[in-house]
Design a protein around this motif. Structure first.
Motif: not given
Length: 73
Positions: A18-19, A22-23, A25-26, A59
């Motif tokens: 998930f980390m 998240f990266g 996605a940013n 993902a």
């Protein structure tokens, strides 16, 4: 020695997955805003919408590989 170095880049848990997601996605959202500036109009919005879709596809692959590794272990 190479295996010890490669273990640093192996995603082992869902939290790590998930980390990473998240990266991604940013980065995709930032890249999408650049597309809006570079390509004004509908083409920019189209490219902006494609960025998160690529993250969704990555993902699912990442999470699937973590689940599969858990089942094999």
């Amino acid at each position: 020695m190479f295996q010890r170095f490669a273990r640093l880049f192996t995603i082992k848990t869902k939290f790590e997955a998930f980390m990473v997601i998240f990266g991604l996605a940013n980065g995709a959202a930032d890249r999408g805003t650049h597309y809006l500036v570079q390509y004004p109009g509908w083409l920019g919005w189209f490219m902006f919408c494609l960025c998160p879709i690529a993250v969704f596809m990555a993902a699912t692959r990442i999470l699937d590989s973590v689940e599969r590794a858990r089942q094999d272990a």
